[in-house]
Scaffold this motif. Structure first.
Motif, PDB file in Angstrom:
ATOM      1  N   GLY A 181       0.792  -1.226   0.000  1.00 11.86           N
ATOM      2  CA  GLY A 181       0.000   0.000   0.000  1.00 11.86           C
ATOM      3  C   GLY A 181       0.823   1.273   0.000  1.00 11.86           C
ATOM      4  N   HIS A 241      -6.751   1.594  -8.093  1.00 13.05           N
ATOM      5  CA  HIS A 241      -7.974   2.379  -7.915  1.00 13.05           C
ATOM      6  C   HIS A 241      -7.587   3.854  -7.885  1.00 13.05           C
ATOM      7  CE1 HIS A 241      -7.031   3.358  -3.688  1.00 13.05           C
ATOM      8  NE2 HIS A 241      -6.515   2.138  -3.670  1.00 13.05           N
ATOM      9  N   ALA A 300      -6.013   8.107   2.652  1.00 12.75           N
ATOM     10  CA  ALA A 300      -4.851   7.885   1.791  1.00 12.75           C
ATOM     11  C   ALA A 300      -4.180   9.225   1.549  1.00 12.75           C
ATOM     12  CB  ALA A 300      -5.277   7.249   0.471  1.00 12.75           C
ATOM     13  N   ALA A 303      -1.517   4.220   1.375  1.00 15.09           N
ATOM     14  CA  ALA A 303      -2.906   3.773   1.410  1.00 15.09           C
ATOM     15  C   ALA A 303      -3.520   4.001   2.788  1.00 15.09           C
ATOM     16  CB  ALA A 303      -2.966   2.288   1.043  1.00 15.09           C
ATOM     17  N   GLU A 304      -4.832   3.897   2.835  1.00 13.63           N
ATOM     18  CA  GLU A 304      -5.561   4.013   4.082  1.00 13.63           C
ATOM     19  C   GLU A 304      -5.034   3.009   5.110  1.00 13.63           C
ATOM     20  OE1 GLU A 304      -6.862   3.662   1.091  1.00 13.63           O
ATOM     21  OE2 GLU A 304      -8.546   5.044   0.779  1.00 13.63           O
ATOM     22  N   CYS A 355      -8.810  -2.453   6.271  1.00  9.43           N
ATOM     23  CA  CYS A 355      -8.104  -1.644   5.275  1.00  9.43           C
ATOM     24  C   CYS A 355      -8.198  -2.285   3.893  1.00  9.43           C
ATOM     25  CB  CYS A 355      -6.642  -1.468   5.681  1.00  9.43           C
ATOM     26  SG  CYS A 355      -6.404  -0.535   7.202  1.00  9.43           S
ATOM     27  N   CYS A 356      -8.035  -3.609   3.839  1.00 11.59           N
ATOM     28  CA  CYS A 356      -8.143  -4.329   2.564  1.00 11.59           C
ATOM     29  C   CYS A 356      -9.547  -4.202   1.989  1.00 11.59           C
ATOM     30  CB  CYS A 356      -7.776  -5.797   2.742  1.00 11.59           C
ATOM     31  SG  CYS A 356      -6.022  -6.066   3.121  1.00 11.59           S
ATOM     32  N   ARG A 377     -11.661  -1.762   2.537  1.00 13.04           N
ATOM     33  CA  ARG A 377     -11.815  -0.375   2.092  1.00 13.04           C
ATOM     34  C   ARG A 377     -11.187  -0.187   0.708  1.00 13.04           C
ATOM     35  NH1 ARG A 377     -14.372   4.357   1.610  1.00 13.04           N
ATOM     36  NH2 ARG A 377     -12.950   6.110   1.469  1.00 13.04           N
ATOM     37  N   ILE A 378     -10.003  -0.727   0.509  1.00 10.52           N
ATOM     38  CA  ILE A 378      -9.315  -0.587  -0.777  1.00 10.52           C
ATOM     39  C   ILE A 378     -10.051  -1.340  -1.871  1.00 10.52           C
ATOM     40  CG2 ILE A 378      -7.187  -1.172  -2.006  1.00 10.52           C
ATOM     41  CD1 ILE A 378      -5.725  -0.532   0.684  1.00 10.52           C
ATOM     42  N   SER A 400     -12.913   0.596  -3.137  1.00 16.90           N
ATOM     43  CA  SER A 400     -12.466   1.674  -4.021  1.00 16.90           C
ATOM     44  C   SER A 400     -12.243   1.143  -5.434  1.00 16.90           C
ATOM     45  CB  SER A 400     -11.178   2.296  -3.494  1.00 16.90           C
ATOM     46  OG  SER A 400     -11.360   2.882  -2.249  1.00 16.90           O
ATOM     47  N   ARG A 401     -11.757  -0.095  -5.543  1.00 16.68           N
ATOM     48  CA  ARG A 401     -11.492  -0.685  -6.853  1.00 16.68           C
ATOM     49  C   ARG A 401     -12.782  -0.940  -7.614  1.00 16.68           C
ATOM     50  NH1 ARG A 401      -6.810  -4.311  -4.367  1.00 16.68           N
ATOM     51  NH2 ARG A 401      -5.053  -2.984  -4.907  1.00 16.68           N
TER      52      ARG A 401
END
Length: 199
Positions: free
Chosen positions: A10, A41, A71, A114-115, A189-190, A192-193, A196-197
């Motif tokens: 990240g 993303h 982020a 990343a977040e 966190c995963c 959340r990411i 976003s994707r």
């Protein structure tokens, strides 16, 4: 523009292509499409911050609650800093690890975080000016810190006597933040990411 992942998932280092001539230089210090292609993303831009620091000032380690997290895309527009990403995500394979990237007004590198990652930097010059783009706005009560001098983290700050704000100096250690339940969860966190994707 060259974007390469760091050892902490990240976190990325961004090196722009600079075009020099007798007038000076031109570069693209941020590219929406290039960053999105590298990290998978887009970076939602909600806030832009600018800080100026005296030599040996250390700011951080700062992070935000996830969700939504924050982020960051960080560069040094004047002077030089040592920028540090810290993996504070509980359950991450690299939990407690950190990685440093020098940012300055010569090479014009940037870092993307990343977040859920912790962020800090040390000013290497007087008047070091750092600009960072953020995916969310500041949310009082949802922003936290870890003491950057935590011996368990062992960050090698290039300052004889690091200068900290009162807030950063009084921040808990990583172990104390973990015990208090302040740290983001790697799975959150995963998630959340991944969301976003899909956007």
């Amino acid at each position: 523009m060259k974007i390469r992942p760091l050892t902490i998932e990240g976190a990325y280092e961004v090196t722009p292509v600079q075009h020099h001539d007798s007038r000076g230089a031109f570069l693209e210090w941020y590219r929406f499409d290039a960053l999105a292609a590298a990290v998978g993303h887009p970076l939602d831009l909600a806030q832009a911050n600018l800080s100026t620091s005296a030599r040996d000032v250390v700011r951080g380690i700062h992070f935000a609650d996830v969700p939504p997290g924050q982020a960051k895309y960080v560069t040094c527009v004047s002077g030089a800093v040592l920028d540090v990403a810290v993996d504070i995500r509980v359950g991450s394979p690299t939990f407690g690890a950190w990685e440093a990237v020098p940012l300055d007004s010569e090479e014009r590198r940037a870092v993307y975080l990343a977040e859920g990652l912790g962020h800090a930097f040390c000013a290497l010059t007087e008047g070091a000016t750092v600009a960072y783009l953020c995916s969310t706005t500041y949310r009082p009560g949802h922003e936290h810190g870890i003491n950057p001098l935590d011996p368990e983290l062992g960050i090698s700050w290039p300052a004889g006597t690091p200068l900290l704000s009162t807030k950063d100096a009084q921040a808990p250690s990583l172990a104390e933040a973990l015990a208090a339940g302040l740290l983001p969860q790697y799975d959150a966190c995963c998630t959340r990411i991944e969301s976003s994707r899909r956007m």
